[in-house]
Design a protein around this motif. Sequence first.
Motif, short mmCIF file in Angstrom:
data_model
loop_
_atom_site.label_atom_id
_atom_site.label_comp_id
_atom_site.label_asym_id
_atom_site.label_seq_id
_atom_site.Cartn_x
_atom_site.Cartn_y
_atom_site.Cartn_z
N MET A 44 0.83 -1.20 0.00
CA MET A 44 0.00 0.00 0.00
C MET A 44 0.87 1.25 0.00
N ALA A 85 -4.59 1.72 -1.86
CA ALA A 85 -4.54 0.31 -1.45
C ALA A 85 -4.13 -0.56 -2.63
N ASP A 86 -3.59 -1.75 -2.32
CA ASP A 86 -3.12 -2.66 -3.37
C ASP A 86 -4.26 -3.02 -4.31
N GLY A 87 -3.93 -3.11 -5.59
CA GLY A 87 -4.89 -3.53 -6.58
C GLY A 87 -5.78 -2.42 -7.13
N TRP A 114 5.76 2.86 1.66
CA TRP A 114 5.18 1.67 1.04
C TRP A 114 5.03 0.61 2.12
N ASP A 115 3.80 0.12 2.30
CA ASP A 115 3.51 -0.85 3.36
C ASP A 115 4.03 -0.37 4.70
N ARG A 135 5.57 -3.24 -7.95
CA ARG A 135 4.66 -3.10 -6.82
C ARG A 135 3.66 -1.99 -7.12
N LEU A 136 4.14 -0.99 -7.85
CA LEU A 136 3.30 0.15 -8.19
C LEU A 136 3.70 0.63 -9.58
N THR A 194 -2.58 -4.99 -11.18
CA THR A 194 -1.53 -4.03 -10.86
C THR A 194 -2.07 -2.84 -10.07
N THR A 195 -1.33 -2.43 -9.06
CA THR A 195 -1.62 -1.18 -8.39
C THR A 195 -1.00 -0.08 -9.22
#
Lengths: 532, 352
Positions: B1, B25-27, B59-60, B172-173, B204-205
């Motif tokens: 995230m 948020a992811d996704g 990130w996270d 990741r992004l 994909t985010t």
Amino acid sequence: MRRAAALLALAALPVAVLAVFFVLPVSGMVSRGFSDGIGPVLDVLGRPRTHRVLWFTVWSAGTATALSVVLGLPAAYALHRLSWPGSRVVRAALLVPFVLPTVVVGVAFRELLGEAGPLGFLGLDGTAAGIVAGLVFFNVAVVIRTVGAAWESLDPRAGEAAAALGAGPATVFRTVTLPALRPAIVSAATVVFLFCATGFGVVLTMGGLRYSSVETEIYLLTTNLLDLQAAAALSILQLVVVTLLLTAAARVRVPAVVRRSVPRPRRPRRQDVPVLVATAVLLALVAAPLVTLLVGSLRAQGHWSLANYRALGTPGTALLVPVTTALATSLRTAFDATWMALLLGGLVAVVVTRRSHGSTERRVRGVLDGFFMLPLGVSAVTLGFGFLITLGSFRENPLLVPIAQALVALPLVVRTLVPVLGGVDDRLRQAAASLGAGPLRQFLTVDLPVVWKPLLAAAGFAFTVSLGEFGATSFLARDESPTVPVVIFRLIGHPGAMNYGMALAASVVLAAATAVVMLLVERLRVPSIGAF
Amino acid sequence: MLSLSHVSVAYDGQETVHDVTLDLADGHVLAVLGPSGSGKSTLLRAIAGLEPARGTIAWDGRSLAGVPTHKRGFALMFQDGQLFEHLSVARNVEYPLRLRRDRAERLRRDRAERLRRDRAERLRRTPGRAARVAELLDLVGLAGYGDRMPATLSGGERQRVALARALAVEPRLLLLDEPLSALDAGLRERLAGDLRRILRDAGTTALLVTHDQEEAFTVADRLAVLRDGRLVQEGEAAKVWAAPADADTALFLGYARVLEGDAARRLLDGAATGRSGARVAVRRSALVLDDAGPLAAIVVSARATPELVRLVVDAEGVGIVDAVAPLDRHPGPGERIRLRLDASRLALLPHE
């Protein structure tokens, strides 16, 4: 049909001048070489000394080129990609060696590396390494300019995209930046190799008789040994090699288009420190001979003194005229050479940048473009020598020297103007024409506002080149009206501390004059100046 | 995230992004929408690690301060693709895969034994690099383009290659800087749809910056509106669209006019929507010609488009507004008409 006629009319003057004062002398020299058939030419080429000379030329030029590229790349980045306090001054300062008279460079290096010099303990005076150092000093600016200009207009986002994909700085440089810069690097390296291989003044003043390049060998054969046939043979060899090199260079040369929007240079960050240090080292290397030269000129009989400068007003023991008179001659000659080079170069630039209608016209322009670049490749010594044997009867004409110098400066003028004129969108001219502007009016409203600064810069460039020109002038200058480089060379050839001191002082004066002109030119901020 | 908290970014010595706080948020696919000069690209560059920023980009939950661009594990796609011109399409897409292999080899030198053990398994699991490239090119609809050089591609094809290259690392992004702006309108629409599908399929985010609201609505499921470097509004795309935070945002989101005071009241009353408010944003097609409609108006001008007739009318008690008519009715200037209000095409704005 009318377009073709107009093209020919514009091209007529430069073509005629080049034909009479370039093609004629050079072909005169070629025909002299072959006057007894091909046998004597092959004979000269078979001499062991010729092989030695050839090998030294290739070896020294190759080494100097490699060193110039290695030293020039970090500086190109630091000066064109980064912006820091003083970067503009350093940029101008590093261009100065390129326009310094070769004779001055030779004298400065002898002063630096000689037995009494600050680096005398290295024992480099008169060695091949010393000559290579001199060549690098002279040519590193070409690499900085050419590669720097390409680097400046490089879109940084390609590198950023690679970084975002996971490439570290070194990988980005290796896989993205370097491939994009390759044409500029190859182009710069070719030109530097050319300049090194045909470098005259540096090798002559530093190498003496021990080391000789093809260029100095031609000079020695002509003036000392009077072996004109051997000299002609070597000139032909050089001509062939240089033409091949130029053709190769033209193939890789990326058309230098002046971009309207370039990414703004950024402030240095921590990771830029090595590059900045490398630039500082280069600056020190470039400054060392010049500082030594200045210091040397201010010492006479072991004391600080202006005696060397005062002596410039007298002929001394070695000269027919005082250096001050030679300086006046130099300035007058440079003025004449400048307007000639500008007139010819301006016409050439207009001719080769106009948009072609049809393939024939384009081909004609391409040929003309290459034709006018030839003086860049044909060594000045060859040119001067050719003048001597074909136009010898005009030797008393005071315009001969400026014409020869204008031809030497011509390619530089053309290379400065062409990218600028080529960058003018032709539709601007068409828009002006559709609004009722005739050709002259179009030029005044569309081209002139863009071109006046580069024109001024090219004038300054031509002026400095002419001030320092030695190769051709050494053949053509009359004994009673020599230019300053000729006088300096004569002074260092004569024994006596006073003569040497005068040579140092005259070198400083000449260097100062060219540096001032160059710094003024740099203030105009023309990106294409000094880039190839 | 991804979480931004109180992020400010200076570009060229001037602060162009002020105090932005935002979570992704992811996704999810977030579009940062703003007019040019609103600082959205600067914000994107800061997230990528290309511009120094104040505040926290994490990130996270782990701050990314001091993490250089190439170690963030994000991928960045520019407006004009920035393909490596000296590499073929396949080599472009392969570029990040190659980097990953280099890293793996370095690792292997350090811990040869452990890696040898699971290398066999990895080989079984992941297909070869060439196969992966083909798969990616297939995903973006460019199967068989591997040997072409970038210079031979059209603008849309270049962007597809850039997308495949960015997706190759399975970032990741994914950061997209106006990915479709350089393309012409029809192609842009089609590619926007493709982009949405590809991002959804790959899970994909992504964070997309754009000035084009259509592009934002097509591709993203979340929307953040940036104006003068400040975050004005953020939320689910449909919600932001239906309820702009203020008049300027409404106009930027494609609402044609904002009516205030009496005009707004008259419009809502006359249309009998049962809603009330002091400020109303109306789209160009909110008022529709309807002989039984409650609102009287005089046509000021009329212009036919391929789908309908666009009118500018002087509505009673409301003033000059836009309206539409079906193609078979083409009222001329000065004509008296009646209008009905399509309540789904207006938004009530909060009081200022």
